[in-house]
Write an enzyme that holds these catalytic residues in place. Structure first.
Site, mmCIF file in Angstrom:
data_model
loop_
_atom_site.group_PDB
_atom_site.id
_atom_site.type_symbol
_atom_site.label_atom_id
_atom_site.label_comp_id
_atom_site.label_asym_id
_atom_site.label_seq_id
_atom_site.Cartn_x
_atom_site.Cartn_y
_atom_site.Cartn_z
ATOM 1 N N LYS A 28 -0.037 5.614 -2.362
ATOM 2 C CA LYS A 28 -0.107 4.902 -3.639
ATOM 3 C C LYS A 28 1.263 4.626 -4.250
ATOM 4 O O LYS A 28 1.414 3.698 -5.051
ATOM 5 C CB LYS A 28 -0.940 5.716 -4.630
ATOM 6 C CG LYS A 28 -2.376 5.974 -4.203
ATOM 7 C CD LYS A 28 -3.249 4.770 -4.423
ATOM 8 C CE LYS A 28 -4.727 5.099 -4.223
ATOM 9 N NZ LYS A 28 -5.603 3.950 -4.482
ATOM 10 N N SER B 63 -8.486 8.627 -10.102
ATOM 11 C CA SER B 63 -8.944 9.992 -9.845
ATOM 12 C C SER B 63 -7.799 10.920 -9.508
ATOM 13 O O SER B 63 -7.987 12.117 -9.394
ATOM 14 C CB SER B 63 -9.956 9.998 -8.688
ATOM 15 O OG SER B 63 -9.335 9.554 -7.491
ATOM 16 N N ASN C 39 -4.399 10.200 -7.197
ATOM 17 C CA ASN C 39 -3.233 9.809 -6.413
ATOM 18 C C ASN C 39 -2.509 8.604 -6.994
ATOM 19 O O ASN C 39 -1.280 8.581 -7.077
ATOM 20 C CB ASN C 39 -3.630 9.532 -4.959
ATOM 21 C CG ASN C 39 -3.860 10.800 -4.168
ATOM 22 O OD1 ASN C 39 -3.389 11.875 -4.542
ATOM 23 N ND2 ASN C 39 -4.595 10.705 -3.076
ATOM 24 N N GLY D 110 -11.543 1.407 -2.947
ATOM 25 C CA GLY D 110 -11.453 0.162 -3.694
ATOM 26 C C GLY D 110 -10.930 -0.980 -2.857
ATOM 27 O O GLY D 110 -11.134 -2.151 -3.182
ATOM 28 N N GLU E 105 -15.121 5.195 6.224
ATOM 29 C CA GLU E 105 -15.779 5.396 4.933
ATOM 30 C C GLU E 105 -16.766 6.564 4.992
ATOM 31 O O GLU E 105 -17.460 6.740 5.999
ATOM 32 C CB GLU E 105 -16.524 4.108 4.557
ATOM 33 C CG GLU E 105 -17.164 4.121 3.191
ATOM 34 C CD GLU E 105 -17.760 2.773 2.839
ATOM 35 O OE1 GLU E 105 -17.471 2.263 1.744
ATOM 36 O OE2 GLU E 105 -18.519 2.219 3.663
ATOM 37 N N LYS F 234 -0.303 19.892 12.315
ATOM 38 C CA LYS F 234 0.524 20.619 11.344
ATOM 39 C C LYS F 234 0.931 19.708 10.192
ATOM 40 O O LYS F 234 2.062 19.721 9.712
ATOM 41 C CB LYS F 234 1.774 21.211 12.011
ATOM 42 C CG LYS F 234 1.515 21.969 13.300
ATOM 43 C CD LYS F 234 0.529 23.114 13.103
ATOM 44 C CE LYS F 234 0.310 23.872 14.410
ATOM 45 N NZ LYS F 234 -0.747 24.912 14.306
ATOM 46 N N SER G 236 -3.498 9.554 4.814
ATOM 47 C CA SER G 236 -2.877 9.652 3.487
ATOM 48 C C SER G 236 -3.991 9.821 2.476
ATOM 49 O O SER G 236 -5.047 9.204 2.594
ATOM 50 C CB SER G 236 -2.097 8.369 3.181
ATOM 51 O OG SER G 236 -1.434 8.435 1.957
ATOM 52 N N ASN H 252 -2.909 15.517 -1.205
ATOM 53 C CA ASN H 252 -3.108 16.259 -2.447
ATOM 54 C C ASN H 252 -4.551 16.758 -2.524
ATOM 55 O O ASN H 252 -5.482 15.969 -2.651
ATOM 56 C CB ASN H 252 -2.818 15.362 -3.657
ATOM 57 C CG ASN H 252 -1.397 14.832 -3.637
ATOM 58 O OD1 ASN H 252 -0.449 15.593 -3.584
ATOM 59 N ND2 ASN H 252 -1.251 13.515 -3.657
#
Length: 291
Positions: free
Chosen positions: A20, A45, A47, A147, A171, A239, A275, A278
């Site tokens: 992002k 939400s 990121n 999105g 998805e 890793k 990606s 988090n």
């Protein structure tokens, strides 16, 4: 299981722990001074919220961020770390958008939509440029879809370089609006979603849907258990720290839907976008232990 020939590993690391940041920087640094001085606002939400806060901090302008009150704590802490000004909303799209509109009216801040924005789409497309620069032999790219900002940028960039390259979306089955939209030929919105991949619960937008409709070759849906297994594989073998939303591309390429589909038997050089990174580790460990 079918093995891919000559596996390629290309790691494109980015600050803030998610792709992002690419789109957020492109959007914020394209603002003129008058726009930038009023700050930027978004709903996310997590990121995109953190990425926008960081990009705004780099330009030394305010970032007003609307976050649903059930967002993962690690993502909330990222926004705080990058000096974003948080307002919480209810975990519905309507609440997020209403709260964002109120802040825009009060501050004059410029809306930077998390995905339905051409500046965001263009920024995310740099992933495909870098990936194909490192590995031009790639014939198929698998990308998470929510999105649609990421996959729209990747599809536009990749197919401008190689029109015959395949772009496949990954998805969660519990948030399969993209697959349903492709089948229906129009945007389908789900009344609710249910998936561990918290970053993949949004619906396609007016700017992303035409790209997904015309340039994304297919959507592969996978179960949450497959996503968790792929996340675990990223930790144990690669890793690499990847959240479930980011690991879904790997889950898709390992799935029977991909492995046993004759349409993709010649996909020998596959690029997978992993990606972001988090996540609340407690949620992941609980999911793994429950398998």
């Amino acid at each position: 299981m079918r093995c891919l020939k000559d596996p390629i590993l290309c790691f494109l690391f980015v600050i803030s722990g998610a792709f992002k940041f690419r789109g957020a920087c492109n959007a914020i640094f394209s603002l003129n001074k008058d726009q930038a001085d009023k700050g930027v606002v978004t709903h996310s939400s997590g990121n995109h919220a953190a990425a926008l806060a960081l990009a705004a901090d780099l330009r030394d302008i305010p970032a007003y961020v609307v976050i649903p009150n059930n967002a993962p704590n690690c993502k909330i802490q990222n926004v705080i770390r990058y000096s974003g000004q948080i307002t919480y909303s209810q975990p519905t799209l309507q609440s997020r958008e209403t709260t964002t509109t109120k802040i825009m009216q009060e501050t004059g801040a410029v809306l930077i939509h998390p995905y339905n924005d051409v500046r965001i789409i263009s920024g995310q497309g740099t992933i495909a440029l870098e990936l194909l620069e490192q590995a031009p032999e790639i014939d198929t790219i698998i990308v998470p879809i929510s999105g649609g900002g990421l996959i729209s940028g990747v599809a536009l960039a990749a197919k401008s370089i190689n029109p015959s390259i395949r772009i496949l979306a990954a998805e969660p089955r519990g948030a399969n609006d993209a697959a349903l939209s492709k089948a229906a030929g129009e945007i389908v919105k789900l009344p609710e979603t249910n998936t561990i991949a918290d970053g993949l619960r949004a619906s396609l937008g007016s700017r992303t849907w035409p790209v997904v409709r015309d340039l994304v070759d297919a959507v592969i849906t996978v179960e949450d258990q497959e996503i968790v297994e792929a996340t675990k594989l990223c930790y144990e073998v690669l890793k690499v720290v990847v959240e479930p939303s980011g690991a879904i591309g790997l889950a898709a390429v390992l799935s029977d839907s991909f492995q046993n589909n004759p349409a993709w038997k010649d996909s020998n050089h596959v690029g997978i976008v992993l990606s972001g990174g988090n996540l609340d580790l407690g949620v992941l460990w609980d999911s793994i232990c429950g398998l």
